[in-house]
Design an enzyme around this catalytic site. Sequence first.
Site, mmCIF file in Angstrom:
data_model
loop_
_atom_site.group_PDB
_atom_site.id
_atom_site.type_symbol
_atom_site.label_atom_id
_atom_site.label_comp_id
_atom_site.label_asym_id
_atom_site.label_seq_id
_atom_site.Cartn_x
_atom_site.Cartn_y
_atom_site.Cartn_z
ATOM 1 N N ARG A 261 14.931 61.302 -8.546
ATOM 2 C CA ARG A 261 16.089 60.760 -7.843
ATOM 3 C C ARG A 261 15.654 59.625 -6.950
ATOM 4 N NH1 ARG A 261 19.535 66.378 -6.676
ATOM 5 N NH2 ARG A 261 19.342 67.088 -8.846
ATOM 6 N N ARG A 276 13.625 66.001 0.846
ATOM 7 C CA ARG A 276 14.278 64.966 0.034
ATOM 8 C C ARG A 276 13.201 64.079 -0.559
ATOM 9 N NH1 ARG A 276 19.415 64.002 -0.053
ATOM 10 N NH2 ARG A 276 19.774 65.011 1.951
ATOM 11 N N GLU A 351 20.374 73.289 1.999
ATOM 12 C CA GLU A 351 20.829 73.583 0.645
ATOM 13 C C GLU A 351 19.642 73.786 -0.286
ATOM 14 O OE1 GLU A 351 23.660 70.750 -0.930
ATOM 15 O OE2 GLU A 351 23.149 71.346 -2.976
ATOM 16 N N SER A 354 22.790 75.211 -6.165
ATOM 17 C CA SER A 354 24.176 74.833 -6.310
ATOM 18 C C SER A 354 24.614 75.280 -7.687
ATOM 19 C CB SER A 354 24.257 73.305 -6.199
ATOM 20 O OG SER A 354 25.567 72.885 -6.451
ATOM 21 N N ARG A 393 12.353 72.617 -2.593
ATOM 22 C CA ARG A 393 13.049 73.283 -1.493
ATOM 23 C C ARG A 393 12.735 74.773 -1.437
ATOM 24 N NH1 ARG A 393 18.787 70.004 -0.778
ATOM 25 N NH2 ARG A 393 17.759 67.973 -0.465
#
Length: 425
Positions: A261, A276, A351, A354, A393
């Site tokens: 990303r 991130r 987070e 998901s 994460r």
Amino acid sequence: MLDRKFILQNLPAVKQNCLDRGVSCELDRLVELEQQRKAADTEAQEFNRQANEVAKSIGAVKDPEQRAAVVEQGRSLRSHKDAAQRKVDELEVEIIAIQRTIPNMAHPAAPRGADDLANCEVARGKHAPRTFDFPVKDHLQLGSEKGWIDFEGGARTTGQGFYFLAGELVLLDLAIQQMAIEYLMQRGFIPTITPDLARADILEGIGFMPRGPETQVYSVEQTDLCLIGTAEITLGGLYAGQTLEAESLPLRLCGISHCYRTEAGAAGRASRGLYRVHQFTKVEMFVFCLPEQSDALHEELRDIECELFDLLEIPYRVVDTATGDLGGPAYRKYDLEAWMPGRGQQGEWGEVTSTSNCTDYQSRRLNVRYKEKDVKGTHFVHTLNGTAFALSRALIAVLENHQQADGSVQIPAALQPYLRRTKIG
RNA sequence: GGAGAGAUGGCAGAGUGGUCUAUUGCACCGGCUUGCUAAGCCGGAGUGGGGUUUUCCUCACCGCAGGUUCGAAUCCUGUUCUCUCCGCCA
């Protein structure tokens, strides 16, 4: 992508849904263009039908002069048809462009609201946040003390936001992957390792925007390939253009891939260390199913995510995502937010997974259908995805929650068979 | 990476520019016939779009995408996949 007929027949609901999601779409323009397209299409079809009729009759015409006249007639009809068809094609391009911007409809129970502030906490994990009797370190401190995480090295070889994992943390990373795959296989998931690249049209089908200044996606020069941001892309694209047998559904897949990303526009956001990054490894779940199965499967994926984090003995909360925060493809979305003791001043939720029910939004774009035996016709499948573990994460959560006073990290019982250690560091 | 061969309906398999609709077989569904069984006869049957409204009509689809032509499964170009051989590599 929503069905065009559905949009035209449910215009007020579609408009309200756009408002709920904070997306503006040119719906009135779409309606107008579609009317024009239908008219042009009818015209083109009629010319085509006549031209076919003439072409078929030519074989029987023997007289050269008559034949030349009929050929000329056919030529003329065909050029009229081409003109009308060009108009159809132009309109179609414009309509599709608008249609693709329209988000999926939202589950009636999904919280209405503009952003994540409207998200609704619906559950907590088995484990409550620990109280520490020593100063808490964040994962970066722990990682650099033990030589587990090397951002400087990643920057030298690759750039900012890249890192090396080293030492026993590599074992922890692999152990989490193995535990997840073993667990998912027992739950009926077919394990895969997917390509880390996919064609741009597959990304678009899943709902990503691979081109443009805001893109989160790395593209490979001089090809139409992109580095995937999640295995959802490759797993969802696996059956693009295919028709699946209804009896084979639900089809549960999981896949390990690297995820890339660009994090364009994310600079400055609170995102220390692994939180991130530009590359991480993920174990992703993906399901193709019948429409009537998708709500229950969404709950199943959510339960799996909860159970996996319970197995890691990590505190988390489950959040029902508000309409404004759903993105384009999701009909409903749950996030798991793990407790990260080293995040912020005295710990924060972050987070970690998901899961989305995308109903037929992706399958319509990718053209994935199902067929029931002895029933005429095919329909679009429903697709769901969910994170088992995003390793970056997950590592944060394990390191920070299970750290000991001496900087070592206690390994949760469920991971020990895969790691063959009770602690690292 | 190079050369060659191939891809047609659920399956097998014919079809080298037009003769009514992609031949035929197997499997499938319905009906008829036959004292059971087997066989026989007749018919039907794919996917997607548009129109019509319960009955049809029409268009597109022969791996995929373009092109030539009044007309393409058929000719041309590109491409994907499969098989055979060669080269290279982990």
